[in-house]
Design a protein around this motif. Structure first.
Motif, mmCIF file in Angstrom:
data_model
loop_
_atom_site.group_PDB
_atom_site.id
_atom_site.type_symbol
_atom_site.label_atom_id
_atom_site.label_comp_id
_atom_site.label_asym_id
_atom_site.label_seq_id
_atom_site.Cartn_x
_atom_site.Cartn_y
_atom_site.Cartn_z
ATOM 1 N N ASN A 14 0.866 -1.023 -0.030
ATOM 2 C CA ASN A 14 -0.389 0.422 -0.315
ATOM 3 C C ASN A 14 0.770 1.405 -0.376
ATOM 4 N N GLU A 15 2.070 0.949 0.566
ATOM 5 C CA GLU A 15 3.489 2.582 0.494
ATOM 6 C C GLU A 15 4.040 2.086 1.102
ATOM 7 N N TYR A 16 5.548 2.562 0.770
ATOM 8 C CA TYR A 16 6.913 1.927 1.222
ATOM 9 C C TYR A 16 7.219 2.597 2.501
ATOM 10 N N GLY A 79 -7.721 11.844 -0.546
ATOM 11 C CA GLY A 79 -8.637 12.976 0.630
ATOM 12 C C GLY A 79 -8.251 13.151 2.266
ATOM 13 N N SER A 80 -6.855 12.273 2.204
ATOM 14 C CA SER A 80 -6.257 12.713 3.294
ATOM 15 C C SER A 80 -5.293 14.143 3.420
ATOM 16 N N GLY A 81 -4.975 14.079 4.451
ATOM 17 C CA GLY A 81 -4.503 15.773 4.511
ATOM 18 C C GLY A 81 -3.629 15.607 6.319
ATOM 19 N N ALA A 215 4.647 11.012 -12.589
ATOM 20 C CA ALA A 215 5.577 9.588 -11.893
ATOM 21 C C ALA A 215 5.244 9.714 -10.244
ATOM 22 N N ASP A 216 4.369 9.130 -9.500
ATOM 23 C CA ASP A 216 4.360 9.610 -7.964
ATOM 24 C C ASP A 216 4.396 8.321 -6.735
ATOM 25 N N THR A 217 5.262 8.271 -6.667
ATOM 26 C CA THR A 217 5.474 6.807 -5.933
ATOM 27 C C THR A 217 4.919 7.428 -4.041
#
Ligand SMILES: NCc1ccc(-c2ccco2)nc1
Length: 324
Positions: A14-16, A79-81, A215-217
């Motif tokens: 889901n994330e790194y 939608g997070s912040g 390009a969005d890690t």
């Protein structure tokens, strides 16, 4: 001078997360080439929101300096912040140290971050014109590091269900096959934005119109124009767009086709194995390709980046891709 840091995937890729040392304190942060703020959970974050996060305590850093009256506020595509105050400190990533780096302390974070206890903040790697600090915009870690790097680049080698790496200041040719294929970047919107010249589903012909992409890690999936998404899933007989699942799903038993994105002379293949992203628990699987929501450019997130070795070239304002 350079740096090499391990990028560890959370569950389902889901994330790194990567270890970052700030004023002698190490936190795992989400490296995000789609934004330009370095922010952390801190002693300024409400204790009800700190939960089991690792927090940064500026009072314990001998090198922290407050930027009095400076604030930041950011909202992300999912939608997070978060928002808060700002200081500077010495930041080290994989042995590469930047002094007087703007470090943004969260005084408020959205629920998505509160509940993601492994994620203690973000390290933005997009262009500094996207930084949200007011009244004076701040430089990213990578922008500040640029002058001390032998090559003004960082590279991303993200992997499925295993640790990968980010390198700063050098290109490790053992991490990819063949030659790098470079494409010019338009950084006017602050993103690593470039043109994709067409696409192919499975072993089909390459077609379609050219389109803009970033390009969005910091984005998990591969988000594309609705027409391409429909074309892709038309090749999977059980595929359907499920409101409850939040996107396209299909039977886990299906043979999922590859997707190829034509980038100049380079055919960037994303194998079907990466496009069967995760199990929903009911025999259906969630697709790695989903809609970009019609925002006018595609978001090539981790699903795409896992299949390529990627060079983010700040010096020449270009991206380089190679198979691994
Ligand atoms: N594309 C930037 C980004 C990165 C991570 C997150 C996030 C939310 C909850 C946990 O992580 N949101 C947005």
């Amino acid at each position: 001078v350079g740096g090499d840091v391990t990028a560890t995937p959370e569950s389902d890729d889901n994330e790194y997360l990567c270890p970052v040392t700030i004023g002698g304190q190490t936190l795992n942060l989400d490296f995000d080439s789609g934004s330009s703020d370095l922010w952390v959970f801190s002693t300024s974050t409400p204790s009800s929101e700190q939960q089991s996060h690792t927090i940064y305590n500026p009072a314990k850093s001998s090198t922290f300096k407050e930027l009095n009256g400076f604030t930041w506020q950011i909202s992300y595509g999912d939608g997070s912040g978060a928002s808060g105050t700002v200081g500077t400190d010495t930041v080290t990533v994989g042995g590469l140290t930047v002094k007087n780096q703007a470090v943004e302390l969260a005084t408020a974070v959205s629920s998505e971050f509160v509940t993601d206890s492994a994620n203690n903040g973000l390290l933005g790697l997009a262009w500094s014109n996207l930084n949200t600090v007011e009244p004076t915009q701040q430089q990213t870690f990578f922008a500040n590091a640029g002058p001390q790097l032998q090559q003004n680049v960082f590279t991303a080698d993200l992997r499925h269900d295993q640790p990968g790496s980010y390198d700063f200041g050098f290109i490790d040719t053992s991490k990819f096959q063949g030659n790098l294929n470079y494409v010019p970047v338009d950084n006017s919107q602050g993103f690593w934005q470039f043109t994709v010249d067409g696409y192919a589903v499975g072993d089909g012909a390459t077609g379609g119109n050219s389109f803009s992409a970033i390009a969005d890690t910091g984005t998990t999936l591969l988000l594309l124009d609705d027409n391409i998404v429909s074309d892709y899933y038309s090749q999977i007989s059980s595929a359907q767009n499920s409101n409850s699942a939040g996107g396209f799903v299909f039977d886990c038993t299906e043979d999922v086709p590859d997707l190829t994105l034509q980038i100049g002379d380079y055919a960037a293949v994303v194998p079907g194995s990466l496009l069967n992203f995760s199990q929903n628990g009911d025999g259906t699987c969630f697709g790695g390709i989903q809609s970009d929501g019609g925002q006018g450019f595609a978001i090539l997130g981790d699903v795409f980046l896992k299949a390529q070795f990627t060079v983010f070239d700040q010096g020449n304002v270009q991206l380089g891709f190679a198979p691994k």
